[in-house]
Design a protein around this motif. Structure first.
Motif, PDB file in Angstrom:
ATOM      1  N   TYR A 308      46.587  38.469  66.890  1.00  0.00           N
ATOM      2  CA  TYR A 308      46.463  37.295  66.227  1.00  0.00           C
ATOM      3  C   TYR A 308      45.282  37.104  65.312  1.00  0.00           C
ATOM      4  N   PHE A 309      44.112  37.801  65.442  1.00  0.00           N
ATOM      5  CA  PHE A 309      43.146  37.701  64.647  1.00  0.00           C
ATOM      6  C   PHE A 309      43.456  38.382  63.115  1.00  0.00           C
ATOM      7  N   MET A 310      44.056  39.495  63.101  1.00  0.00           N
ATOM      8  CA  MET A 310      44.751  40.424  62.314  1.00  0.00           C
ATOM      9  C   MET A 310      45.484  39.590  61.291  1.00  0.00           C
ATOM     10  N   LEU A 311      46.666  38.914  61.916  1.00  0.00           N
ATOM     11  CA  LEU A 311      47.642  38.229  61.250  1.00  0.00           C
ATOM     12  C   LEU A 311      46.838  36.839  60.558  1.00  0.00           C
ATOM     13  N   ALA A 312      46.052  36.444  61.494  1.00  0.00           N
ATOM     14  CA  ALA A 312      45.122  35.305  60.867  1.00  0.00           C
ATOM     15  C   ALA A 312      44.382  35.601  59.624  1.00  0.00           C
ATOM     16  N   ALA A 313      43.863  36.888  59.688  1.00  0.00           N
ATOM     17  CA  ALA A 313      42.921  37.247  58.576  1.00  0.00           C
ATOM     18  C   ALA A 313      43.843  37.465  57.439  1.00  0.00           C
ATOM     19  N   ALA A 314      44.751  38.099  57.578  1.00  0.00           N
ATOM     20  CA  ALA A 314      45.887  38.471  56.448  1.00  0.00           C
ATOM     21  C   ALA A 314      46.337  37.072  55.942  1.00  0.00           C
ATOM     22  N   ALA A 315      46.682  36.090  56.685  1.00  0.00           N
ATOM     23  CA  ALA A 315      47.296  34.864  56.307  1.00  0.00           C
ATOM     24  C   ALA A 315      46.318  34.204  55.468  1.00  0.00           C
ATOM     25  N   ALA A 316      45.013  34.109  55.966  1.00  0.00           N
ATOM     26  CA  ALA A 316      44.060  33.380  55.128  1.00  0.00           C
ATOM     27  C   ALA A 316      43.669  34.164  53.610  1.00  0.00           C
ATOM     28  N   VAL A 317      43.815  35.465  53.728  1.00  0.00           N
ATOM     29  CA  VAL A 317      43.744  36.268  52.384  1.00  0.00           C
ATOM     30  C   VAL A 317      44.892  35.878  51.491  1.00  0.00           C
ATOM     31  N   LYS A 318      46.071  36.079  51.975  1.00  0.00           N
ATOM     32  CA  LYS A 318      47.224  35.710  51.249  1.00  0.00           C
ATOM     33  C   LYS A 318      47.127  34.185  50.848  1.00  0.00           C
ATOM     34  N   SER A 319      46.586  33.216  51.524  1.00  0.00           N
ATOM     35  CA  SER A 319      46.626  31.941  51.277  1.00  0.00           C
ATOM     36  C   SER A 319      45.607  31.740  50.047  1.00  0.00           C
ATOM     37  N   THR A 320      44.498  32.575  50.328  1.00  0.00           N
ATOM     38  CA  THR A 320      43.418  32.326  49.068  1.00  0.00           C
ATOM     39  C   THR A 320      43.863  32.966  47.870  1.00  0.00           C
ATOM     40  N   LEU A 321      44.787  34.033  47.866  1.00  0.00           N
ATOM     41  CA  LEU A 321      45.304  34.692  46.811  1.00  0.00           C
ATOM     42  C   LEU A 321      46.313  33.833  46.098  1.00  0.00           C
ATOM     43  N   GLU A 322      46.847  33.148  46.567  1.00  0.00           N
ATOM     44  CA  GLU A 322      47.770  32.106  46.154  1.00  0.00           C
ATOM     45  C   GLU A 322      47.430  30.928  45.670  1.00  0.00           C
ATOM     46  N   ASN A 323      46.222  30.138  46.190  1.00  0.00           N
ATOM     47  CA  ASN A 323      45.958  28.939  46.132  1.00  0.00           C
ATOM     48  C   ASN A 323      44.635  28.971  45.245  1.00  0.00           C
ATOM     49  N   GLU A 324      44.050  29.865  45.301  1.00  0.00           N
ATOM     50  CA  GLU A 324      42.546  29.922  44.547  1.00  0.00           C
ATOM     51  C   GLU A 324      42.783  31.112  43.569  1.00  0.00           C
ATOM     52  N   LYS A 325      43.683  31.434  43.030  1.00  0.00           N
ATOM     53  CA  LYS A 325      43.903  32.510  41.993  1.00  0.00           C
ATOM     54  C   LYS A 325      42.839  32.522  40.872  1.00  0.00           C
ATOM     55  N   ASP A 326      42.599  31.157  40.368  1.00  0.00           N
ATOM     56  CA  ASP A 326      41.687  30.970  39.302  1.00  0.00           C
ATOM     57  C   ASP A 326      40.248  31.449  39.808  1.00  0.00           C
ATOM     58  N   ILE A 327      39.842  31.007  40.651  1.00  0.00           N
ATOM     59  CA  ILE A 327      38.544  31.416  41.418  1.00  0.00           C
ATOM     60  C   ILE A 327      38.446  33.026  41.451  1.00  0.00           C
ATOM     61  N   ILE A 328      39.286  33.780  42.125  1.00  0.00           N
ATOM     62  CA  ILE A 328      39.312  35.045  42.085  1.00  0.00           C
ATOM     63  C   ILE A 328      39.453  35.486  40.719  1.00  0.00           C
ATOM     64  N   ASP A 329      40.262  35.242  39.835  1.00  0.00           N
ATOM     65  CA  ASP A 329      40.387  36.015  38.432  1.00  0.00           C
ATOM     66  C   ASP A 329      38.936  35.714  37.766  1.00  0.00           C
ATOM     67  N   ALA A 330      38.197  34.723  38.019  1.00  0.00           N
ATOM     68  CA  ALA A 330      36.876  34.295  37.560  1.00  0.00           C
ATOM     69  C   ALA A 330      35.953  35.330  38.044  1.00  0.00           C
ATOM     70  N   ILE A 331      36.199  36.125  39.046  1.00  0.00           N
ATOM     71  CA  ILE A 331      35.171  37.021  39.624  1.00  0.00           C
ATOM     72  C   ILE A 331      35.205  38.115  38.664  1.00  0.00           C
ATOM     73  N   PRO A 332      33.960  38.579  38.178  1.00  0.00           N
ATOM     74  CA  PRO A 332      34.035  39.827  37.071  1.00  0.00           C
ATOM     75  C   PRO A 332      34.068  41.170  37.876  1.00  0.00           C
ATOM     76  N   LEU A 333      34.862  41.930  37.326  1.00  0.00           N
ATOM     77  CA  LEU A 333      35.090  43.387  38.161  1.00  0.00           C
ATOM     78  C   LEU A 333      33.821  44.119  37.872  1.00  0.00           C
ATOM     79  N   ASP A 334      33.644  44.743  38.624  1.00  0.00           N
ATOM     80  CA  ASP A 334      32.499  45.925  38.650  1.00  0.00           C
ATOM     81  C   ASP A 334      33.069  46.912  37.581  1.00  0.00           C
ATOM     82  N   GLU A 335      32.344  47.097  36.627  1.00  0.00           N
ATOM     83  CA  GLU A 335      32.829  47.821  35.705  1.00  0.00           C
ATOM     84  C   GLU A 335      32.610  49.264  36.056  1.00  0.00           C
ATOM     85  N   ASP A 336      31.546  49.789  36.566  1.00  0.00           N
ATOM     86  CA  ASP A 336      31.305  51.179  37.216  1.00  0.00           C
ATOM     87  C   ASP A 336      32.612  51.558  38.202  1.00  0.00           C
TER      88      ASP A 336
END
Length: 466
Positions: A308-336
């Motif tokens: 339950y917790f694993m699936l809920a965590a995966a669902a939360a990550v998936k929902s964030t990837l789909e609904n907050e893509k702009d926020i995620i893309d705005a996070i700079p990549l670590d160049e190193d």
């Protein structure tokens, strides 16, 4: 659809490796039956029942039937080296679960129960916390076996002073505190202090979309449900270290982790019921005949809570990837880390290029095939003849009384043969990988000297298929 197909393709060789390990002996029987079938079709059916034989089958000249020949050609189109490597890895995983996590862990716990029998509960608690902290610091180790051990060892020592159910409650409390203590050390010592290390950040996969989505979730103010799901259901080590790298306050993270008690308690009960089921009364009968049944119930509850917790965590990550893509893309990549990932990808692509089956020398092909064959033999021996491989041993047994004072006596002759096959298999795989890595490094140096770069993964697959 394309994204889902890409994700499936990335794991397809893993599944193929499992099929090779599990069904290769049966496949040989299947091929033999195909040869017999083809002989009957060629020398009898073709002459007696020509009209019933399709033209394609009638013209087929191979030793296998046409359908099986097509299946063989499909198998030959796989990335053989990668599939065979995964087959060995599956075998390694099975041996660790079947031998280390089952047989040897039982011996260790029985020794620990005997060793701590005369100690007070607080001394044993210190030992459990020390061992648990050491295990929690290893990235691949989850918390479940640690909670299970607490349920066995602390209950065996504390049942006379704290009562049986009191010691189970005590073990649950200690396990929860141990989890929070481990999270604190991972976050503050590893994440906060070593967060500048490229190796640590690369191990956490800080630039991956999933970890960046977790970064957004963990940065939530307060205690959102998705934050709790990630803290409890996410991978222990990476999540705690990521919290330290992000510089998050420790206290809110620990409070958000407290629902882990829903997972801790049934796991502790699994260990406690296993211990109780091994106890005998004065009449020689089981003291708690219901313990095995309740252990099965506790195991089911543990599995349900974990998934339950694993699936809920995966669902939360998936929902964030789909609904907050702009926020995620705005996070700079670590160049190193990005540069280190590029180097790793370059080595991986070069490795796959030099291990294209047609490029692998005959001797190296024999080595990796022999490695898989040895691993298959080892797994089939352990799975089919377990009673001939290991001495029967229970939690309440003692090494002195039941194994003649030598814990290695739990391994019988067939078990020693199986472990020898396992060792030879892994040494052969290591030999092959050492050769392949050396060739990959030589390829990278040669291509760089010519101003070129190794093929990427897609180009390697196209080249291999051709």
């Amino acid at each position: 659809v394309d994204k889902v197909k890409k994700q499936i393709d990335s794991y397809i060789d893993v599944v193929r490796g499992l099929l090779v390990l599990a069904f290769s002996p049966l496949s040989l029987v299947f091929l033999l039956l195909s040869v017999i079938n083809q002989c009957i079709r060629r020398y009898i059916t073709r002459h007696c029942c020509r009209k019933r034989v399709p033209d394609a089958e009638f013209e087929h000249k191979g030793i296998f039937t046409l359908g099986v020949a097509r299946q063989i050609n499909y198998v030959l189109s796989w990335d053989q080296v990668q599939v065979l490597t995964y087959a060995v890895y599956w075998g390694v995983g099975y041996i660790f679960l079947n031998v280390l996590a089952s047989k040897f862990t039982t011996v260790f716990l029985s020794w620990l129960i005997e060793y701590t029998a005369d100690m007070n509960i607080f001394a044993v608690t210190g030992i459990v916390i020390g061992v648990g902290m050491a295990l929690f610091m290893l990235p691949p180790i989850p918390g479940l076996p640690i909670y299970l051990t607490s349920g066995i060892v602390l209950v065996s020592v504390g049942r006379n002073t704290l009562t049986l159910w009191g010691s189970i409650g005590y073990a649950s409390a200690v396990s929860t505190i141990l989890k929070l203590l481990a999270c604190s050390v991972q976050q503050q010592l590893i994440g906060a202090n070593l967060g500048g290390s490229v190796a640590v950040k690369q191990m956490v996969s800080i630039n991956s979309e999933g970890m960046r989505a977790m970064r957004v979730i963990l940065s939530d103010k307060g205690f959102s449900s998705r934050k709790i799901f990630v803290l409890v259901g996410g991978p222990d080590w990476p999540v705690s270290v990521l919290c330290g790298i992000l510089g998050l306050d420790l206290l809110p993270i620990l409070v958000g982790t407290l629902p882990v008690v829903i997972l801790v308690v049934p796991t502790v009960l699994c260990g406690s019921f296993a211990y109780m089921g091994s106890l005998e009364g004065d009449n020689g009968l089981d003291k708690y005949p219901w313990a095995d049944t309740m252990g099965a119930v506790a195991s089911a509850v543990t599995a349900g809570a974990m998934f339950y917790f694993m699936l809920a965590a995966a669902a939360a990550v998936k929902s964030t990837l789909e609904n907050e893509k702009d926020i995620i893309d705005a996070i700079p990549l670590d160049e190193d880390v990005k540069e280190a990932d590029a180097v790793s990808a370059e080595k991986s692509d070069a490795y796959r290029r030099v291990t294209i089956w047609s490029n692998v020398p005959f001797g190296m092909k024999c080595i990796i095939i022999l490695s898989v064959t040895m691993m298959i033999g080892c797994c089939y021996l352990l799975a089919g003849f377990s009673s001939l491989c290991f001495e029967e041993y229970d939690l309440m047994y003692t090494i002195r009384e039941h194994l003649g004072g030598n814990w290695t006596n739990i391994i019988l002759l067939h078990g020693r043969i199986a472990l020898l096959l396992f060792t030879i298999s892994y040494v052969l795989l290591f030999t092959f990988q050492t050769w392949a890595s050396k060739k990959a490094n030589e390829l990278i140096l040669n291509l760089r000297s010519e101003g070129l770069s190794p093929l990427n993964a897609n180009e390697v697959n196209s080249y291999a298929a051709a």
